[in-house]
Design an enzyme around this catalytic site. Structure first.
Site, PDB file in Angstrom:
ATOM      1  N   SER A 147       0.836  -1.265  -0.018  1.00  0.00           N
ATOM      2  CA  SER A 147      -0.044   0.159  -0.158  1.00  0.00           C
ATOM      3  C   SER A 147       0.709   1.142  -0.010  1.00  0.00           C
ATOM      4  O   SER A 147       1.903   1.107   0.531  1.00  0.00           O
ATOM      5  CB  SER A 147      -0.940  -0.033   1.201  1.00  0.00           C
ATOM      6  OG  SER A 147      -1.497   1.427   1.385  1.00  0.00           O
ATOM      7  N   TYR A 170      -1.071  -1.488  10.491  1.00  0.00           N
ATOM      8  CA  TYR A 170      -1.396  -1.701   9.007  1.00  0.00           C
ATOM      9  C   TYR A 170      -0.205  -1.072   8.298  1.00  0.00           C
ATOM     10  O   TYR A 170       0.367  -1.753   7.370  1.00  0.00           O
ATOM     11  CB  TYR A 170      -2.811  -1.287   8.523  1.00  0.00           C
ATOM     12  CG  TYR A 170      -2.798  -1.257   7.128  1.00  0.00           C
ATOM     13  CD1 TYR A 170      -3.450  -2.642   6.506  1.00  0.00           C
ATOM     14  CD2 TYR A 170      -2.676  -0.450   6.057  1.00  0.00           C
ATOM     15  CE1 TYR A 170      -3.629  -2.511   5.196  1.00  0.00           C
ATOM     16  CE2 TYR A 170      -2.846  -0.332   4.564  1.00  0.00           C
ATOM     17  CZ  TYR A 170      -3.429  -1.591   4.301  1.00  0.00           C
ATOM     18  OH  TYR A 170      -3.487  -1.805   2.893  1.00  0.00           O
TER      19      TYR A 170
HETATM   20  P1  NAP Z   1     -10.980  -6.623   1.312  1.00  0.00           P
HETATM   21  O1  NAP Z   1     -11.937  -6.246   0.120  1.00  0.00           O
HETATM   22  O2  NAP Z   1     -10.866  -6.219   2.554  1.00  0.00           O
HETATM   23  O3  NAP Z   1     -10.611  -8.124   0.870  1.00  0.00           O
HETATM   24  C1  NAP Z   1      -9.515  -8.909   1.647  1.00  0.00           C
HETATM   25  C2  NAP Z   1      -9.472 -10.181   0.938  1.00  0.00           C
HETATM   26  O4  NAP Z   1      -8.440 -11.040   1.907  1.00  0.00           O
HETATM   27  C3  NAP Z   1     -10.827 -10.946   1.452  1.00  0.00           C
HETATM   28  O5  NAP Z   1     -10.790 -12.125   0.386  1.00  0.00           O
HETATM   29  C4  NAP Z   1     -10.555 -11.645   2.708  1.00  0.00           C
HETATM   30  O6  NAP Z   1     -11.160 -12.901   2.923  1.00  0.00           O
HETATM   31  C5  NAP Z   1      -9.121 -11.849   2.431  1.00  0.00           C
HETATM   32  N1  NAP Z   1      -8.407 -12.279   3.866  1.00  0.00           N
HETATM   33  C6  NAP Z   1      -8.271 -11.668   4.947  1.00  0.00           C
HETATM   34  N2  NAP Z   1      -7.584 -12.325   5.850  1.00  0.00           N
HETATM   35  C7  NAP Z   1      -7.437 -13.511   5.348  1.00  0.00           C
HETATM   36  C8  NAP Z   1      -6.660 -14.710   5.627  1.00  0.00           C
HETATM   37  N3  NAP Z   1      -6.241 -14.595   7.224  1.00  0.00           N
HETATM   38  N4  NAP Z   1      -6.593 -15.543   4.929  1.00  0.00           N
HETATM   39  C9  NAP Z   1      -6.866 -15.590   3.733  1.00  0.00           C
HETATM   40  N5  NAP Z   1      -7.501 -14.659   3.153  1.00  0.00           N
HETATM   41  C10 NAP Z   1      -7.874 -13.618   3.832  1.00  0.00           C
HETATM   42  O7  NAP Z   1      -9.459  -5.999   0.769  1.00  0.00           O
HETATM   43  P2  NAP Z   1      -8.925  -5.260  -0.556  1.00  0.00           P
HETATM   44  O8  NAP Z   1      -9.264  -3.695  -0.513  1.00  0.00           O
HETATM   45  O9  NAP Z   1      -9.630  -6.215  -1.861  1.00  0.00           O
HETATM   46  O10 NAP Z   1      -7.413  -5.449  -0.732  1.00  0.00           O
HETATM   47  C11 NAP Z   1      -6.679  -6.409  -1.123  1.00  0.00           C
HETATM   48  C12 NAP Z   1      -5.244  -6.141  -0.879  1.00  0.00           C
HETATM   49  O11 NAP Z   1      -4.878  -4.822  -1.474  1.00  0.00           O
HETATM   50  C13 NAP Z   1      -4.903  -5.953   0.349  1.00  0.00           C
HETATM   51  O12 NAP Z   1      -3.664  -6.651   0.558  1.00  0.00           O
HETATM   52  C14 NAP Z   1      -4.855  -4.543   0.912  1.00  0.00           C
HETATM   53  O13 NAP Z   1      -3.935  -4.292   2.034  1.00  0.00           O
HETATM   54  C15 NAP Z   1      -4.391  -3.916  -0.494  1.00  0.00           C
HETATM   55  N6  NAP Z   1      -4.673  -2.563  -0.356  1.00  0.00           N
HETATM   56  C16 NAP Z   1      -6.094  -2.295  -0.600  1.00  0.00           C
HETATM   57  C17 NAP Z   1      -6.380  -0.745  -0.935  1.00  0.00           C
HETATM   58  C18 NAP Z   1      -7.785  -0.538  -1.033  1.00  0.00           C
HETATM   59  O14 NAP Z   1      -8.044   0.941  -1.258  1.00  0.00           O
HETATM   60  N7  NAP Z   1      -8.853  -1.202  -1.108  1.00  0.00           N
HETATM   61  C19 NAP Z   1      -5.315   0.226  -0.852  1.00  0.00           C
HETATM   62  C20 NAP Z   1      -4.155  -0.106  -0.813  1.00  0.00           C
HETATM   63  C21 NAP Z   1      -3.733  -1.751  -0.602  1.00  0.00           C
HETATM   64  P3  NAP Z   1     -12.624 -13.078   3.538  1.00  0.00           P
HETATM   65  O15 NAP Z   1     -13.661 -12.727   2.680  1.00  0.00           O
HETATM   66  O16 NAP Z   1     -12.583 -14.426   4.468  1.00  0.00           O
HETATM   67  O17 NAP Z   1     -12.703 -12.083   4.595  1.00  0.00           O
END
Ligand code: NAP
Length: 247
Positions: A147, A170
């Site tokens: 991130s 985080y």
């Molecule tokens: P999200 O919508 O919260 O989805 C998170 C995913 O990770 C879900 O599939 C969740 O599964 C899974 N997860 C969480 N804990 C887990 C575990 N212990 N084992 C296996 N799976 C697990 O997040 P996102 O926004 O798609 O983010 C994806 C990545 O991008 C992350 O690494 C995040 O830090 C990064 N990121 C996101 C943003 C943003 O603006 N969205 C910005 C910067 C970086 P469940 O459905 O089972 O909970």
């Protein structure tokens, strides 16, 4: 079309799902990890409906037994792994039920440890477990979903857009993940494997929230591009939509 095999952790929803879709329509065989097998099956079915060759693996990144099971799955079904996308992560901590962010001076040890467990320790353990299979790929690609909040340069610059967005657990977990990217890329510098950190952007997902500025379709572009880097592409970098970010 290609015969590449990809594993995307946390692929049942959000950016992980969208990345699987992008890679799937590009001809990659995508295997999504999902903690909930029913959600995983539903997501894989949606991917197949949209033209992707998709399968699902029940997978919790914090469970070492699931790391071994993933190794055996790819070893026995494919004999290698071409693309690993370390996408699953926990969001920044907030006080339960309030949404109020936890300050650095008050971060509870259990929050700090839980976020590091998912976002850093488990990612290192999984990657190191699967690395022997990635070494068997002619062009292995490892994408660590970091991130912009992992950037120490931007966090320490009062003029940067993230200066006032501080969530120690985080942010530090993503800084540590960036360190792993640099160290692993250095270790693998004489191989064909490329290791990079991705900042997807502020994306409308459960984690990003409804105020995020990027639609989901845009939010997977950085991960997908790093997964499909050509042989002369970069390694050991930190990117958002093709542009380098400061560490
Ligand atoms: P999200 O919508 O919260 O989805 C998170 C995913 O990770 C879900 O599939 C969740 O599964 C899974 N997860 C969480 N804990 C887990 C575990 N212990 N084992 C296996 N799976 C697990 O997040 P996102 O926004 O798609 O983010 C994806 C990545 O991008 C992350 O690494 C995040 O830090 C990064 N990121 C996101 C943003 C943003 O603006 N969205 C910005 C910067 C970086 P469940 O459905 O089972 O909970």
């Amino acid at each position: 079309m290609s015969d590449k095999i990809a594993f995307i952790t946390g692929g049942n929803r959000g950016i992980g799902f969208q990345t699987a879709l992008e890679l799937g329509v590009a001809g990659v065989h995508v295997v999504i990890g999902s903690r909930d097998p029913y959600q995983g099956e539903a997501a894989a079915a949606t991917l197949r409906d949209q033209g992707a060759d998709a399968a699902v693996l029940r997978f919790d990144v914090t469970n070492p037994a699931d790391h071994k099971a993933a190794y055996h799955y790819f070893d026995s079904n494919h004999g290698r792994l071409d693309i690993l996308i370390n996408n699953a992560a926990l969001a920044k901590g907030s006080y339960p039920g309030t949404g109020t962010e936890i300050s650095a001076s008050q971060v509870p040890q259990d929050v700090l440890r839980a976020i590091f467990e998912t976002n850093f320790f488990s990612v290192v353990a999984l990657t190191n477990t699967l690395l022997p299979l990635i070494r068997l790929s002619p062009a292995g690609r490892i994408v660590n979903l970091s991130s912009i909040l992992g950037s120490l340069t931007l966090h320490s610059d009062p003029a940067s857009p993230i200066y006032d967005s501080k969530h120690l657990a985080y942010d530090a977990s993503k800084t540590a993940l960036n360190a792993y990217t640099i160290h692993l890329a250095w270790e693998l510098r004489h191989t064909s494997i490329k290791v990079n950190s991705a900042h997807p952007g502020w994306v409308k997902t459960e984690m990003g929230g409804p105020d995020a500025i990027m639609e989901l379709a845009e939010g997977a572009k950085t991960s997908a591009a790093l997964a499909l880097l050509p042989a002369d592409g970069p390694t050991g970098g930190y990117f958002h939509l093709g542009q380098p970010l400061p560490w």
